[in-house]
Design a protein around this motif. Structure first.
Motif, PDB file in Angstrom:
ATOM      1  N   SER A  21      29.362  80.991 -46.432  1.00 10.76           N
ATOM      2  CA  SER A  21      28.039  81.511 -46.722  1.00 10.76           C
ATOM      3  C   SER A  21      27.452  82.339 -45.453  1.00 10.76           C
ATOM      4  O   SER A  21      26.623  83.626 -45.528  1.00 10.76           O
ATOM      5  CB  SER A  21      26.965  80.171 -46.807  1.00 10.76           C
ATOM      6  N   ARG A  22      27.661  81.766 -44.199  1.00 10.31           N
ATOM      7  CA  ARG A  22      27.223  82.327 -43.060  1.00 10.31           C
ATOM      8  C   ARG A  22      27.705  83.746 -42.953  1.00 10.31           C
ATOM      9  O   ARG A  22      27.171  84.994 -42.812  1.00 10.31           O
ATOM     10  CB  ARG A  22      27.223  81.589 -41.650  1.00 10.31           C
ATOM     11  N   LEU A  23      29.067  84.065 -43.085  1.00  9.96           N
ATOM     12  CA  LEU A  23      29.589  85.107 -42.973  1.00  9.96           C
ATOM     13  C   LEU A  23      29.272  85.956 -44.097  1.00  9.96           C
ATOM     14  O   LEU A  23      29.346  87.341 -43.805  1.00  9.96           O
ATOM     15  CB  LEU A  23      31.449  84.975 -43.207  1.00  9.96           C
ATOM     16  N   LEU A  24      29.098  85.750 -45.576  1.00  9.73           N
ATOM     17  CA  LEU A  24      28.599  86.511 -46.603  1.00  9.73           C
ATOM     18  C   LEU A  24      27.287  87.252 -46.053  1.00  9.73           C
ATOM     19  O   LEU A  24      26.868  88.241 -46.344  1.00  9.73           O
ATOM     20  CB  LEU A  24      28.291  85.725 -47.752  1.00  9.73           C
ATOM     21  N   GLN A  25      26.466  86.228 -45.494  1.00 10.29           N
ATOM     22  CA  GLN A  25      24.913  86.739 -45.209  1.00 10.29           C
ATOM     23  C   GLN A  25      25.195  87.943 -44.125  1.00 10.29           C
ATOM     24  O   GLN A  25      24.563  88.972 -43.968  1.00 10.29           O
ATOM     25  CB  GLN A  25      24.267  85.615 -44.567  1.00 10.29           C
ATOM     26  N   GLU A  26      26.215  87.655 -42.969  1.00  6.92           N
ATOM     27  CA  GLU A  26      26.160  88.465 -41.868  1.00  6.92           C
ATOM     28  C   GLU A  26      26.912  89.871 -42.201  1.00  6.92           C
ATOM     29  O   GLU A  26      26.653  90.830 -41.681  1.00  6.92           O
ATOM     30  CB  GLU A  26      27.284  88.065 -40.789  1.00  6.92           C
ATOM     31  N   HIS A  27      27.315  90.083 -43.594  1.00  5.15           N
ATOM     32  CA  HIS A  27      27.723  91.134 -44.160  1.00  5.15           C
ATOM     33  C   HIS A  27      26.989  91.793 -45.324  1.00  5.15           C
ATOM     34  O   HIS A  27      27.306  92.731 -45.828  1.00  5.15           O
ATOM     35  CB  HIS A  27      29.343  90.856 -44.628  1.00  5.15           C
ATOM     36  N   GLY A  28      25.736  91.198 -45.316  1.00  6.56           N
ATOM     37  CA  GLY A  28      24.666  91.726 -45.949  1.00  6.56           C
ATOM     38  C   GLY A  28      24.744  91.413 -47.671  1.00  6.56           C
ATOM     39  O   GLY A  28      24.055  91.933 -48.457  1.00  6.56           O
ATOM     40  N   TYR A  29      25.597  90.306 -47.945  1.00  2.52           N
ATOM     41  CA  TYR A  29      25.451  89.841 -49.253  1.00  2.52           C
ATOM     42  C   TYR A  29      24.141  88.884 -49.733  1.00  2.52           C
ATOM     43  O   TYR A  29      23.649  88.459 -48.622  1.00  2.52           O
ATOM     44  CB  TYR A  29      26.809  88.958 -49.634  1.00  2.52           C
ATOM     45  N   HIS A  30      23.881  89.039 -50.752  1.00  5.93           N
ATOM     46  CA  HIS A  30      22.652  88.351 -51.338  1.00  5.93           C
ATOM     47  C   HIS A  30      23.024  86.766 -51.598  1.00  5.93           C
ATOM     48  O   HIS A  30      23.441  86.513 -52.645  1.00  5.93           O
ATOM     49  CB  HIS A  30      21.998  89.123 -52.510  1.00  5.93           C
ATOM     50  N   VAL A  31      22.855  85.819 -50.615  1.00  2.00           N
ATOM     51  CA  VAL A  31      23.375  84.359 -50.880  1.00  2.00           C
ATOM     52  C   VAL A  31      22.292  83.521 -50.530  1.00  2.00           C
ATOM     53  O   VAL A  31      21.183  83.565 -49.888  1.00  2.00           O
ATOM     54  CB  VAL A  31      24.417  84.311 -49.399  1.00  2.00           C
ATOM     55  N   LYS A  32      22.315  82.494 -51.693  1.00  2.00           N
ATOM     56  CA  LYS A  32      21.471  81.267 -51.546  1.00  2.00           C
ATOM     57  C   LYS A  32      22.512  80.216 -51.340  1.00  2.00           C
ATOM     58  O   LYS A  32      23.642  79.938 -51.903  1.00  2.00           O
ATOM     59  CB  LYS A  32      20.625  81.078 -52.662  1.00  2.00           C
ATOM     60  N   THR A  33      22.312  79.406 -50.330  1.00  2.00           N
ATOM     61  CA  THR A  33      23.092  78.109 -50.065  1.00  2.00           C
ATOM     62  C   THR A  33      22.310  76.933 -50.420  1.00  2.00           C
ATOM     63  O   THR A  33      21.079  76.766 -50.118  1.00  2.00           O
ATOM     64  CB  THR A  33      23.293  78.359 -48.425  1.00  2.00           C
ATOM     65  N   TYR A  34      23.034  76.018 -51.150  1.00  2.00           N
ATOM     66  CA  TYR A  34      22.347  74.560 -51.397  1.00  2.00           C
ATOM     67  C   TYR A  34      23.188  73.517 -50.757  1.00  2.00           C
ATOM     68  O   TYR A  34      24.351  73.434 -50.918  1.00  2.00           O
ATOM     69  CB  TYR A  34      22.451  74.510 -53.072  1.00  2.00           C
ATOM     70  N   ILE A  35      22.515  72.595 -50.344  1.00  2.63           N
ATOM     71  CA  ILE A  35      23.126  71.173 -49.801  1.00  2.63           C
ATOM     72  C   ILE A  35      22.908  70.270 -50.671  1.00  2.63           C
ATOM     73  O   ILE A  35      21.945  69.697 -51.230  1.00  2.63           O
ATOM     74  CB  ILE A  35      22.491  70.930 -48.554  1.00  2.63           C
ATOM     75  N   LYS A  95      22.103  77.867 -39.817  1.00  4.41           N
ATOM     76  CA  LYS A  95      20.602  77.899 -39.673  1.00  4.41           C
ATOM     77  C   LYS A  95      20.283  78.953 -38.581  1.00  4.41           C
ATOM     78  O   LYS A  95      18.938  79.506 -38.598  1.00  4.41           O
ATOM     79  CB  LYS A  95      19.917  76.527 -39.288  1.00  4.41           C
ATOM     80  N   SER A  96      20.943  78.921 -37.612  1.00  3.14           N
ATOM     81  CA  SER A  96      20.558  79.862 -36.351  1.00  3.14           C
ATOM     82  C   SER A  96      20.706  81.332 -36.715  1.00  3.14           C
ATOM     83  O   SER A  96      20.179  81.868 -35.921  1.00  3.14           O
ATOM     84  CB  SER A  96      21.393  79.329 -35.172  1.00  3.14           C
ATOM     85  N   VAL A  97      21.521  81.899 -37.854  1.00  2.00           N
ATOM     86  CA  VAL A  97      21.630  83.136 -37.886  1.00  2.00           C
ATOM     87  C   VAL A  97      21.079  83.399 -39.375  1.00  2.00           C
ATOM     88  O   VAL A  97      20.830  84.683 -39.826  1.00  2.00           O
ATOM     89  CB  VAL A  97      23.091  83.479 -38.017  1.00  2.00           C
ATOM     90  N   SER A  98      20.659  82.577 -40.113  1.00  2.15           N
ATOM     91  CA  SER A  98      19.941  82.778 -41.578  1.00  2.15           C
ATOM     92  C   SER A  98      18.645  82.980 -41.716  1.00  2.15           C
ATOM     93  O   SER A  98      17.724  82.416 -40.964  1.00  2.15           O
ATOM     94  CB  SER A  98      20.612  81.634 -42.283  1.00  2.15           C
ATOM     95  N   LYS A  99      18.179  84.008 -42.472  1.00  5.73           N
ATOM     96  CA  LYS A  99      16.748  84.291 -42.481  1.00  5.73           C
ATOM     97  C   LYS A  99      16.353  83.032 -43.571  1.00  5.73           C
ATOM     98  O   LYS A  99      15.034  82.876 -43.685  1.00  5.73           O
ATOM     99  CB  LYS A  99      16.724  85.595 -43.237  1.00  5.73           C
ATOM    100  N   GLU A 100      17.106  82.621 -44.492  1.00  4.67           N
ATOM    101  CA  GLU A 100      16.771  81.914 -45.391  1.00  4.67           C
ATOM    102  C   GLU A 100      17.492  80.578 -45.402  1.00  4.67           C
ATOM    103  O   GLU A 100      18.750  80.461 -45.463  1.00  4.67           O
ATOM    104  CB  GLU A 100      17.001  82.446 -46.781  1.00  4.67           C
ATOM    105  N   TRP A 101      17.178  79.358 -44.995  1.00  4.92           N
ATOM    106  CA  TRP A 101      17.615  78.198 -44.618  1.00  4.92           C
ATOM    107  C   TRP A 101      18.034  77.605 -45.749  1.00  4.92           C
ATOM    108  O   TRP A 101      17.756  77.897 -47.119  1.00  4.92           O
ATOM    109  CB  TRP A 101      16.629  77.222 -43.992  1.00  4.92           C
ATOM    110  N   PRO A 102      19.241  76.771 -45.636  1.00  8.79           N
ATOM    111  CA  PRO A 102      19.589  76.180 -46.995  1.00  8.79           C
ATOM    112  C   PRO A 102      18.604  75.357 -47.846  1.00  8.79           C
ATOM    113  O   PRO A 102      17.785  74.670 -47.103  1.00  8.79           O
ATOM    114  CB  PRO A 102      20.799  75.409 -46.562  1.00  8.79           C
ATOM    115  N   ILE A 103      18.899  75.180 -49.119  1.00 12.55           N
ATOM    116  CA  ILE A 103      18.043  74.448 -49.988  1.00 12.55           C
ATOM    117  C   ILE A 103      18.462  73.245 -50.224  1.00 12.55           C
ATOM    118  O   ILE A 103      19.645  73.006 -50.516  1.00 12.55           O
ATOM    119  CB  ILE A 103      17.836  75.457 -51.074  1.00 12.55           C
ATOM    120  N   GLN A 104      17.770  72.075 -50.045  1.00 13.06           N
ATOM    121  CA  GLN A 104      18.170  70.749 -50.312  1.00 13.06           C
ATOM    122  C   GLN A 104      18.064  70.296 -51.747  1.00 13.06           C
ATOM    123  O   GLN A 104      17.125  70.513 -52.484  1.00 13.06           O
ATOM    124  CB  GLN A 104      17.528  69.903 -49.411  1.00 13.06           C
ATOM    125  N   LEU A 105      19.223  69.805 -52.374  1.00 12.70           N
ATOM    126  CA  LEU A 105      19.044  69.459 -53.570  1.00 12.70           C
ATOM    127  C   LEU A 105      19.373  68.082 -53.639  1.00 12.70           C
ATOM    128  O   LEU A 105      20.326  67.160 -53.138  1.00 12.70           O
ATOM    129  CB  LEU A 105      20.468  69.920 -54.593  1.00 12.70           C
TER     130      LEU A 105
END
Length: 513
Positions: free
Chosen positions: A67-81, A100-110
């Motif tokens: 997820s982190r690498l996808l976001q760093e390369h500009g992909y539209h990603v949502k991460t769920y825990i 969390k340190s690099v993401s503009k959008e923190w993981p969503i808790q399920l």
């Protein structure tokens, strides 16, 4: 290629970290990066919404890195825990904090079904909920999440194994497993990908090299061996310039009954095509004319009875004998089979009605020669080992049977598995078009022919199964799934030998502009 258990994979990880002086965190980064590279190469920055579902263990840690690498390369990603427990692995926590340190959008808790996100068919899901080490029932709401993902019918990539699969038993809920469009597994394939009950959850399998220690892998046996072209090529024994037909043995096919002579014809012809020097068919009188006409290269011996075998009298030694195809289970035939087993000393392949006769009279097993090869379909296998609760128990029972009677068992199916005592050989050739009448008779003939030429029965079974499947794959290109029949497999056995020596096609280079 070896197939490892979860415990063996953990030991391979440990050996790699120790030998190459890297940490478990670095190994995870490398493995997850390999999956990202595969995705990035195929997606090329496409604006597809990607949903990454992460569990709380190391498989979830892999998902967090992806997820982190996808976001760093500009992909539209949502991460769920997928928050099904209070326990989290150390690596999961480390990768979670880094994301969390690099993401503009923190993981969503399920935490329950109300938290499930909308997933459209046009989206992509990366499944990193559970890994290969799943060993306990899944929390009900997580099972519902898996079903929610499946119901979306979107493209789904599973990390290492589809979530919901155990490594040693069938799923608790057959709908509670991710149906993966593709599974990207680390370093070596897993047994679950090749069994009927669990292989259905992966449409396409990608095995990626994550750099696990080569010395460990070379020196550590797996729980099974995956048999493909490279493994079979090493088994091939080239022919000598001055060889003659006697150099490649004399095979005997025993079987047939009124209305079922075709099975002997198929097995006899397949035996010849696989390279046996001489082949004789032993069958009831009713099959004489048709066998002599359809397979003129073979010799024929007949019983005095017209419709079925009542006596099996051999006046010479054969290098390999196959018995059972189309034979029927008449009372006199069972008696003839028992008498034959009591006197036979030649290597033996037992198929079809000969296995059914053993089901009727199990005491016949006491007279089979060492390394006898059985080639049952699932119903026939029950005559040998009894019933089973799942494919894993089927394999364990087959290993016990093989060890008890010192025999080889070929479990026919989509990935035919050859069993000899504790050794499993999983075949990779073949296709659904081969699910047709007579295909098993052809396989019996091929294995007999290989034994006749001097191959050890285990090698003959493994080699023969691959050749049989490869011939079916070649025939498929001309006939298609529905049009393929057993005779087509026979006609392409020679091509399957040729295919062994063909170099793989080289990728075309793009012209420079």
């Amino acid at each position: 290629m070896k197939i490892y258990s979860p415990e063996q994979m953990r030991k391979a990880d440990e050996a790699t970290m120790q030998t190459h002086q890297i940490s478990s965190s670095q190994l995870m980064e490398h493995a997850a990066t390999q999956i990202f590279n595969l995705l990035h190469q195929r997606l090329q920055g496409a604006p597809i919404p990607i949903h990454v579902f992460c569990g709380l263990g190391n498989n979830g840690g892999d998902g967090l890195v992806i997820s982190r690498l996808l976001q760093e390369h500009g992909y539209h990603v949502k991460t769920y825990i997928v928050n099904f427990s209070d326990n989290r692995s150390a690596l999961f926590l480390e990768k979670y904090d880094r994301l969390k340190s690099v993401s503009k959008e923190w993981p969503i808790q399920l935490k329950c079904e109300e938290d499930f996100p909308e997933i459209r068919k046009e989206d992509m899901v990366i499944d990193a909920i559970f890994g290969i080490g799943l060993n306990r029932p899944i929390v009900p709401w997580v099972t519902s999440l898996i079903k929610h993902i499946n119901n979306s019918r979107c493209f789904t990539l599973s990390v290492d194994v589809p979530s919901g699969l155990y490594s040693n038993k069938a799923p608790d809920d057959r709908e509670g497993v991710i149906y993966a469009s593709v599974t990207v597994t680390f370093q070596l394939p897993k047994l679950v990908f090749f069994l009927p009950e669990t292989g259905q959850y992966t449409q396409e399998l990608e095995v990626i090299d994550i750099g696990l220690d080569r010395n460990f892998i070379m020196s550590t046996p797996g729980v099974a061996e995956l048999i493909s072209k490279n493994e079979v090529l090493a088994l091939y024994r080239p022919r000598h310039k001055f060889a003659h037909k006697g150099s490649y043995g004399h095979s005997l096919l025993i079987g047939g009954s009124y209305g079922k002579i075709g099975s002997v014809q198929l097995a006899t012809k397949a035996c010849l095509r696989s390279g046996a020097g001489l082949v004789t068919a032993y069958l009831p009188e009713c099959g004489y004319d048709s066998l002599q006409t359809s397979v003129p290269e073979a010799m024929v011996i007949t019983d005095e009875e017209d419709d079925y075998l009542t006596k099996i009298t051999l006046e010479k030694h054969y290098n390999a004998i196959g018995i059972g195809v189309g034979m029927g289970t008449a009372e006199k035939t069972i008696a003839a089979f028992a008498d034959f087993l009591g006197s036979n000393k030649s290597p033996l392949v037992i198929d079809a009605d000969a296995i059914n006769m053993i089901g009727i009279a199990p005491e016949l097993l006491e007279n089979i020669p060492p390394k006898t090869v059985f080639t049952p379909h699932p119903k026939e296998l029950q005559h040998l080992i009894g019933t089973w609760k799942d494919d894993f128990e089927k394999l364990e029972k087959t290993k016990e049977f093989s060890s008890k009677y010192d025999c080889v068992v070929v479990i026919k199916g989509a990935n035919t598995i050859t069993v000899y005592k504790e050794d499993l050989y999983v075949n990779t050739s073949g296709n659904p078009g081969m699910a047709t009448a007579g295909s098993g008779d052809v396989l019996t003939g091929v294995i007999i022919g290989m034994i006749s030429q001097g191959y050890d029965p285990v090698t003959a079974a493994v080699f023969g199964v691959y050749l049989h499947g490869s011939a079916g794959d070649i025939a498929l290109q001309q006939r298609g799934y529905q049009g393929l029949i057993a005779g087509d497999i026979i006609e392409h056995i020679g091509h399957s030998f040729i295919e062994l020596f063909k170099a793989p096609p080289q990728p075309q280079q793009q012209a420079q502009t």
